[in-house]
Design a protein around this motif. Sequence first.
Motif, short mmCIF file in Angstrom:
data_model
loop_
_atom_site.label_atom_id
_atom_site.label_comp_id
_atom_site.label_asym_id
_atom_site.label_seq_id
_atom_site.Cartn_x
_atom_site.Cartn_y
_atom_site.Cartn_z
N THR A 1 37.56 31.83 63.30
CA THR A 1 36.63 33.02 63.04
C THR A 1 37.53 34.11 62.30
O THR A 1 38.41 34.35 62.97
CB THR A 1 35.87 33.43 64.45
OG1 THR A 1 35.26 32.39 64.86
CG2 THR A 1 35.18 34.57 63.96
N THR B 1 29.97 29.53 58.72
CA THR B 1 29.29 30.95 58.98
C THR B 1 29.75 31.90 58.12
O THR B 1 30.57 32.27 57.93
CB THR B 1 29.26 31.21 60.44
OG1 THR B 1 28.75 30.26 61.28
CG2 THR B 1 28.57 32.69 60.74
N ARG B 2 28.70 32.62 57.46
CA ARG B 2 29.14 34.01 57.06
C ARG B 2 27.75 35.04 57.62
O ARG B 2 26.50 34.75 57.45
CB ARG B 2 28.70 34.07 55.46
CG ARG B 2 29.84 33.34 54.59
CD ARG B 2 29.89 33.49 53.15
NE ARG B 2 30.83 32.86 52.35
CZ ARG B 2 32.03 33.56 52.14
NH1 ARG B 2 32.28 34.54 52.62
NH2 ARG B 2 32.76 32.85 51.57
N ALA B 3 28.47 36.10 57.74
CA ALA B 3 27.59 37.03 58.51
C ALA B 3 27.92 38.54 58.18
O ALA B 3 29.06 38.56 58.42
CB ALA B 3 27.22 36.99 60.13
N TRP C 1 27.04 41.70 64.86
CA TRP C 1 26.45 40.90 63.75
C TRP C 1 25.58 39.97 64.52
O TRP C 1 25.21 40.00 65.68
CB TRP C 1 27.75 39.93 63.30
CG TRP C 1 28.21 38.96 64.09
CD1 TRP C 1 29.03 39.11 65.10
CD2 TRP C 1 27.84 37.44 64.08
NE1 TRP C 1 29.40 37.80 65.87
CE2 TRP C 1 28.69 36.98 65.28
CE3 TRP C 1 26.97 36.65 63.29
CZ2 TRP C 1 28.62 35.35 65.59
CZ3 TRP C 1 26.93 35.44 63.52
CH2 TRP C 1 27.66 34.72 64.48
N ASP C 2 24.45 39.95 63.44
CA ASP C 2 23.01 39.22 63.82
C ASP C 2 22.92 38.04 63.11
O ASP C 2 23.63 37.03 63.20
CB ASP C 2 22.19 40.39 63.34
CG ASP C 2 20.75 40.44 64.09
OD1 ASP C 2 20.65 39.01 64.53
OD2 ASP C 2 19.72 40.99 64.10
N THR C 3 22.08 38.18 62.25
CA THR C 3 21.52 36.52 61.74
C THR C 3 22.56 36.19 60.44
O THR C 3 22.74 37.11 59.55
CB THR C 3 20.09 36.75 61.38
OG1 THR C 3 19.19 37.23 62.13
CG2 THR C 3 19.73 35.57 60.71
N PRO C 4 23.29 35.09 60.67
CA PRO C 4 24.14 34.69 59.62
C PRO C 4 23.35 34.46 58.29
O PRO C 4 22.18 34.09 58.36
CB PRO C 4 24.53 33.20 60.12
CG PRO C 4 24.30 33.24 61.57
CD PRO C 4 23.06 33.97 61.76
N ALA C 5 24.02 34.58 57.08
CA ALA C 5 23.46 34.55 55.95
C ALA C 5 23.41 32.82 55.34
O ALA C 5 24.21 32.24 56.11
CB ALA C 5 24.29 35.17 54.82
N GLU D 1 32.51 41.53 56.73
CA GLU D 1 31.97 40.15 57.07
C GLU D 1 32.86 39.28 58.00
O GLU D 1 34.04 39.40 58.41
CB GLU D 1 32.04 39.39 55.71
CG GLU D 1 31.27 38.18 55.61
CD GLU D 1 31.31 37.52 54.24
OE1 GLU D 1 30.37 36.95 53.59
OE2 GLU D 1 32.42 37.79 53.54
N CYS E 1 28.64 42.26 59.24
CA CYS E 1 29.04 42.83 60.61
C CYS E 1 28.86 44.43 60.41
O CYS E 1 29.00 45.13 59.30
CB CYS E 1 30.61 42.61 60.97
SG CYS E 1 30.96 40.97 61.28
N GLN F 1 27.77 39.26 69.08
CA GLN F 1 26.75 38.59 68.28
C GLN F 1 25.41 38.95 68.93
O GLN F 1 25.37 38.95 70.16
CB GLN F 1 26.63 37.23 68.09
CG GLN F 1 25.63 36.68 67.25
CD GLN F 1 25.59 35.00 67.19
OE1 GLN F 1 26.55 34.45 67.74
NE2 GLN F 1 24.69 34.44 66.39
#
Length: 600
Positions: free
Chosen positions: A475, A498-500, A522-526, A545, A502, A443
């Motif tokens: 996860t 969390t949804r993000a 992965w960066d900022t979660p949606a 994802e 990748c 992350q």
Amino acid sequence: MPASTPPPTADLTKFLDPLRIPAVLRPGPDGELTVRQVSAEVRLHSQLPPTPMWTYEGTFPGPTIEVRRGQRLRVDWQNRVSTPYPALVGHVPQITAPPAENVPGIDPALLNPDGPKLPPWLVVHLHGAVTDGGHDGWTDNAVHAGRSQLSEYPNDQPAMTLWYHDHAMGVTRLNVLAGLAGMYLVRDEEEDRLRLPSGEFEVPLVLCDRNLATTPDGAPTGQLLHKTVGPLPYCGRYTLVNGVIWPHHPVQPRWYRFRVLNAANSRPYRLHLVDEANQRVPGVVWQIGSDAGLFGTPVPVGGTGLSLAPAERADLLVDFTALAGRTLRLVNSAPAPAEGTPIGETDPVGVPDPAHRLPDPEVMEFRVAPPADCAEPFALPAVVSPSFRRLSHDDIPHDHGHRMLMIHQTPETMFEFWEMEQVPEAEVPPAGTLRDGLVQLRQAGRPTATYRRVAREFNDRLNWRVMEDAWEQWTIVNLAPLALHPVHIHLIRFQILTRAACDTSAMDRTAGGTPVGRPVTWDTPAVIAAAEQGWKDTVTVAPGELVRVAGQFTGATGKYMYHCHILDHEDDGMMRPFTVSPMAVMALDPSMGPMPGHGH
């Protein structure tokens, strides 16, 4: 034929037949029910001959079982099936345009000769039930005709929409396609206080798709056809609601409650209510609950529609008050296989899309009666469930467990679940190492974590032993470039944390891993959509994802499963076991070892 009914398309007239409402079964004072699995002939459309099926109590779908919270129920599931497997089973090796499984009929040379040999070897799983492992419908515990499965369901759960279906090892897709599915409702006092539409104004909608065999001249025979093409999972041409192909349903100009279930083997649904001009009808549909219970507040269903992957449910309120005299249609805009790609608020819907396995977007028709003189007794509540609370990571006990699950797609387009364990830093191989089952994940702003695969097939060693009453965070990372997977975890309900998106470009599908030093990132979660913030038991994970869910393993113990609810994927191996045991047992049983993954 009613004026609102369009002309026939290809073979069957749409919206010709009325929607059927399944019978309701309620346990008596002894808390017991007998439900027979029997052969039956079911008319799926009035222009078809009766269809041979395997059913619960002779109907498709089976009766709706209804219980009160805390009302313990014992069910004698009696296997009384007396006929050979009722569907033809075939496979087309090459993808065609339009996809072959949507086209009725099949070359007899492509039929599987083992299909008619399939015995009625059946086991019932109550999907979403908190019940001990011995009553959960373990996939290998199926029984032959003439025998019974005895199951007990405590029903110590809030009001929610469950469903029951077959779960036999290796043939779940075929047994469910044959007709073995039904709805199960739990009610409680909190739901009672809402005074929601009830009786004839509360309507179950069990959605699925089927295909049909044909005569040599192309006329549908009514016989079910399980036909797949290449590596794609099953999708059928015809959409059924409560066992009727493209039905209509008359409604009054008032509020209705619809309990919607996607009972399809693999087809996703993204539902829109449209008018006579095929335009969305805004502001009349509200979602008040998901898989495992009621929301805190109603959520409007907007122009992007209601998305339901296989096994997902939605509790809806629809206001027909201002639509008196109108004819409305429910249409599907979801391509298959689903990829998780959203639709715009103004994108066309209700348009055939045969290239994406959606030759007929129609689902059903609503015919709203003329204005009525009676006053509408219902108003949309501002609060649905006062007891609901939205979870965050900080709400979960500090010592909760962690599990890492990855979805891998082989070069042959087979999908696998990989259970992973974290590799100690001292054991991480040198940079550039590419090893089967070794995947790095990072992350943004945090150190890289290295994981190695410890299981990939159903009968690999049991790894995940959960302590009774423990909270865990799972996860799930979808490393595959294709397919959205609906992942169902037995026993528990959970919330999505969390949804993000990748970046999975470093994943080498052939080698089965990422080079050390080139992690999946992965960066900022949606933002979690409002409709996904409730309690669930099935979560979708799109290609590329990362999804995190959290829940408590409480209320029962035993051996359970988690799996993809695309039934072709489940039967092809996307299923793994886990156990739930009392803490004192885990402390004294040397085979348990330390509980993996606990702590932060």
